[in-house]
Write an enzyme that holds these catalytic residues in place. Structure first.
Site, PDB file in Angstrom:
ATOM      1  N   ILE A 106     -12.663   3.540  14.655  1.00  0.00           N
ATOM      2  CA  ILE A 106     -13.742   4.018  15.532  1.00  0.00           C
ATOM      3  C   ILE A 106     -14.813   2.938  15.691  1.00  0.00           C
ATOM      4  O   ILE A 106     -15.233   2.613  16.800  1.00  0.00           O
ATOM      5  CB  ILE A 106     -14.363   5.310  14.953  1.00  0.00           C
TER       6      ILE A 106
ATOM      7  N   GLU B 290      -7.790  -4.993   5.220  1.00  0.00           N
ATOM      8  CA  GLU B 290      -7.727  -4.709   3.784  1.00  0.00           C
ATOM      9  C   GLU B 290      -6.573  -5.453   3.118  1.00  0.00           C
ATOM     10  O   GLU B 290      -6.698  -5.903   1.979  1.00  0.00           O
ATOM     11  CB  GLU B 290      -7.602  -3.189   3.565  1.00  0.00           C
TER      12      GLU B 290
ATOM     13  N   HIS C  80     -12.943   2.663  -0.315  1.00  0.00           N
ATOM     14  CA  HIS C  80     -12.943   1.689   0.785  1.00  0.00           C
ATOM     15  C   HIS C  80     -13.544   0.345   0.342  1.00  0.00           C
ATOM     16  O   HIS C  80     -13.976  -0.449   1.168  1.00  0.00           O
ATOM     17  CB  HIS C  80     -13.795   2.180   1.991  1.00  0.00           C
TER      18      HIS C  80
ATOM     19  N   ARG D 227      -2.436  -2.062  -3.625  1.00  0.00           N
ATOM     20  CA  ARG D 227      -3.646  -1.286  -3.447  1.00  0.00           C
ATOM     21  C   ARG D 227      -3.599  -0.111  -4.427  1.00  0.00           C
ATOM     22  O   ARG D 227      -2.627   0.651  -4.430  1.00  0.00           O
ATOM     23  CB  ARG D 227      -3.717  -0.751  -2.018  1.00  0.00           C
TER      24      ARG D 227
ATOM     25  N   ASN E  55       0.874  -1.166   0.000  1.00  0.00           N
ATOM     26  CA  ASN E  55       0.000   0.000   0.000  1.00  0.00           C
ATOM     27  C   ASN E  55       0.915   1.220   0.000  1.00  0.00           C
ATOM     28  O   ASN E  55       1.485   1.580   1.012  1.00  0.00           O
ATOM     29  CB  ASN E  55      -0.886  -0.034   1.252  1.00  0.00           C
TER      30      ASN E  55
ATOM     31  N   ARG F   7     -12.013  15.502   6.904  1.00  0.00           N
ATOM     32  CA  ARG F   7     -12.784  15.829   5.693  1.00  0.00           C
ATOM     33  C   ARG F   7     -14.223  16.185   6.062  1.00  0.00           C
ATOM     34  O   ARG F   7     -14.813  15.550   6.931  1.00  0.00           O
ATOM     35  CB  ARG F   7     -12.822  14.626   4.734  1.00  0.00           C
TER      36      ARG F   7
ATOM     37  N   ASN G  67     -13.577   0.000  17.856  1.00  0.00           N
ATOM     38  CA  ASN G  67     -13.118   0.224  19.231  1.00  0.00           C
ATOM     39  C   ASN G  67     -14.050   1.013  20.129  1.00  0.00           C
ATOM     40  O   ASN G  67     -13.933   0.927  21.343  1.00  0.00           O
ATOM     41  CB  ASN G  67     -11.770   0.943  19.210  1.00  0.00           C
TER      42      ASN G  67
ATOM     43  N   ARG H  55     -10.523   9.348  19.827  1.00  0.00           N
ATOM     44  CA  ARG H  55     -10.121   8.939  21.177  1.00  0.00           C
ATOM     45  C   ARG H  55      -9.891  10.169  22.055  1.00  0.00           C
ATOM     46  O   ARG H  55     -10.349  10.231  23.187  1.00  0.00           O
ATOM     47  CB  ARG H  55      -8.827   8.128  21.109  1.00  0.00           C
TER      48      ARG H  55
ATOM     49  N   GLY I 211     -10.635   8.206   7.626  1.00  0.00           N
ATOM     50  CA  GLY I 211     -11.560   8.293   6.499  1.00  0.00           C
ATOM     51  C   GLY I 211     -12.739   7.403   6.853  1.00  0.00           C
ATOM     52  O   GLY I 211     -12.542   6.396   7.532  1.00  0.00           O
TER      53      GLY I 211
HETATM   54  P1  ADP Z   1      -7.300   5.103   9.100  1.00  0.00           P
HETATM   55  O1  ADP Z   1      -8.478   5.575   8.295  1.00  0.00           O
HETATM   56  O2  ADP Z   1      -6.179   6.116   9.156  1.00  0.00           O
HETATM   57  O3  ADP Z   1      -6.868   3.687   8.805  1.00  0.00           O
HETATM   58  P2  ADP Z   1      -8.226   3.982  11.635  1.00  0.00           P
HETATM   59  O4  ADP Z   1      -9.148   2.977  11.047  1.00  0.00           O
HETATM   60  O5  ADP Z   1      -6.993   3.518  12.314  1.00  0.00           O
HETATM   61  O6  ADP Z   1      -7.856   5.130  10.600  1.00  0.00           O
HETATM   62  O7  ADP Z   1      -9.083   4.845  12.688  1.00  0.00           O
HETATM   63  C1  ADP Z   1      -8.570   5.937  13.363  1.00  0.00           C
HETATM   64  C2  ADP Z   1      -9.628   6.473  14.307  1.00  0.00           C
HETATM   65  O8  ADP Z   1     -10.019   5.437  15.218  1.00  0.00           O
HETATM   66  C3  ADP Z   1      -9.149   7.666  15.140  1.00  0.00           C
HETATM   67  O9  ADP Z   1     -10.175   8.652  15.196  1.00  0.00           O
HETATM   68  C4  ADP Z   1      -8.954   7.031  16.518  1.00  0.00           C
HETATM   69  O10 ADP Z   1      -9.136   7.948  17.560  1.00  0.00           O
HETATM   70  C5  ADP Z   1     -10.052   5.995  16.522  1.00  0.00           C
HETATM   71  N1  ADP Z   1      -9.817   4.994  17.577  1.00  0.00           N
HETATM   72  C6  ADP Z   1      -8.817   4.105  17.658  1.00  0.00           C
HETATM   73  N2  ADP Z   1      -8.900   3.399  18.814  1.00  0.00           N
HETATM   74  C7  ADP Z   1      -9.995   3.872  19.470  1.00  0.00           C
HETATM   75  C8  ADP Z   1     -10.625   3.569  20.716  1.00  0.00           C
HETATM   76  N3  ADP Z   1     -10.149   2.625  21.521  1.00  0.00           N
HETATM   77  N4  ADP Z   1     -11.745   4.269  21.032  1.00  0.00           N
HETATM   78  C9  ADP Z   1     -12.211   5.232  20.231  1.00  0.00           C
HETATM   79  N5  ADP Z   1     -11.671   5.566  19.060  1.00  0.00           N
HETATM   80  C10 ADP Z   1     -10.567   4.889  18.672  1.00  0.00           C
END
Ligand code: ADP
Length: 341
Positions: free
Chosen positions: A301, A330, A153, A64, A7, A214, A304, A257, A185
């Site tokens: 998000i 992915e 995505h 990718r 990627n 965004r 988690n 977070r 994203g």
């Molecule tokens: P990307 O699109 O860069 O791959 P990710 O899928 O890693 O991003 O998601 C990043 C988002 O997930 C951030 O907003 C981060 O705060 C949130 N995040 C990661 N862990 C947690 C958690 N334990 N609780 C809430 N939000 C989380």
């Protein structure tokens, strides 16, 4: 069978090597800040050179590629013609496709004997009906300039569909589901009988949900107003909408977070705006799909934050519909799609 996945971003290169007989990850490398001032690694070439593996033992390299336009509906073996087409699509995704091509060029030099495959972020949405992908602009904007919704995505939504089918013990083609990839994203996808029939990202990944930086959906007249009346340049507006808006624009942080830990009113507002937008898309997709077998949360998000999931699903939204949390992968999906070759 050893499949490597690359990627390649504008200043990053992520590499994973799988043994696909066992689906085990043999090697992972993430190089960031390529070419930046204090970075040791100056080029994508150097990033790949820094890998401690013998490419003789790599059978397939899956790349990718963000934008496949209307040309690519599925994973495709890379040859000169395919490279030309990906180049042709650069105007639709200038940063992404250029960076993806760099990765392809470097990998071809480094591993001349491996089969190189392109897996497109747009491909999963290629069967969207025309009434779903067209913008209500003069038709020639589509015919001449290919302005339409493409969706992104796709690799993640496709992975989530397959994992959901396993969990629900059904065939993918029997499933009507809504998948929510909520990361920095973010996008939602309405899947009917295993096919993406609508998705929130559009001509570019800017449309749709409120994301980390965004804006997602806004009235296009806002852009005209900013140009005409505020005197902002195209580049300034581009930068604002993609990098300074969304959660960051509202509360000075794009990281959920951190935002969740703050008592600040703007932080609460940013979360409320994000949650409300996701709800609106779920409501729209429930209406489009009629029957929905599951709503799937994923991305940093979605995977988690139980708080965000509960907020999205409150008011008995989609009462009785199973809500699943699936960790997306992915890279594994790209590796799996390479296997058909
Ligand atoms: P990307 O699109 O860069 O791959 P990710 O899928 O890693 O991003 O998601 C990043 C988002 O997930 C951030 O907003 C981060 O705060 C949130 N995040 C990661 N862990 C947690 C958690 N334990 N609780 C809430 N939000 C989380």
């Amino acid at each position: 069978m050893r499949v490597a996945v690359i990627n390649s971003g504008s200043s990053s290169l992520k590499f994973k090597l799988f043994n696909m007989d066992t689906q085990e990850v043999l090697y992972t490398l993430v190089v960031e800040n390529i070419g930046e001032k204090n970075s040791k690694i100056k080029t994508h070439q150097e990033a790949l050179e820094s890998l401690d593996i013998d490419f003789l033992y790599v059978d397939i390299i899956g790349h990718r590629v963000v934008h496949g336009g209307e040309y690519f509906h599925e994973a495709t073996i890379i040859d000169e013609k395919v490279i030309e087409k990906i180049e042709d699509l650069i105007p639709l995704a200038p940063l992404h496709n250029t960076a993806n091509l760099k990765g392809i060029m470097v990998a071809r030099q480094k591993a001349p004997d491996a089969l190189q495959v392109a897996v497109f972020d747009t491909a999963f949405h290629a069967q969207m009906p025309q009434e779903g992908y067209l913008y209500a602009l003069p038709y020639e904007m589509y015919e001449k300039h290919k302005i339409r919704k493409y969706g992104f995505h796709g690799t993640s939504h496709s992975y989530l569909l397959k994992e959901c089918a396993i969990l629900l013990k059904k065939e993918t083609k029997e499933l009507n589901i809504i998948t929510l990839h909520l990361g920095n994203g973010a996008s939602a996808c309405a899947i009917q009988n295993g096919i993406s029939i609508d998705t929130s990202m559009g001509f570019t990944p800017l449309e749709g949900l409120v994301m980390g930086t965004r804006s997602g959906d806004i009235d296009p007249a806002v852009v005209l107003y900013m140009q005409r009346d505020l005197g902002l340049s195209v580049n300034e507006i581009d930068e604002m909408l993609n990098k300074k808006s969304g959660l960051l624009g509202i509360c000075n942080s794009g990281d959920i977070r951190k935002i969740l830990q703050s008592d600040d009113e703007k932080s609460k507002l940013a979360i409320n705006m994000m949650v409300r937008r996701v709800k609106k898309y779920i409501g729209a997709y429930l209406a489009l799909l009629g029957r929905v077998d599951a709503i799937v949360f994923s991305g940093g998000i979605g995977e988690n934050s139980a708080y965000i999931r509960d907020r999205v699903m409150d008011n008995n939204l989609a009462k009785g519909t199973p809500v699943l949390v699936i960790k997306t992968d992915e890279e594994l999906e790209i590796a799996r799609q390479c296997l058909k070759f």
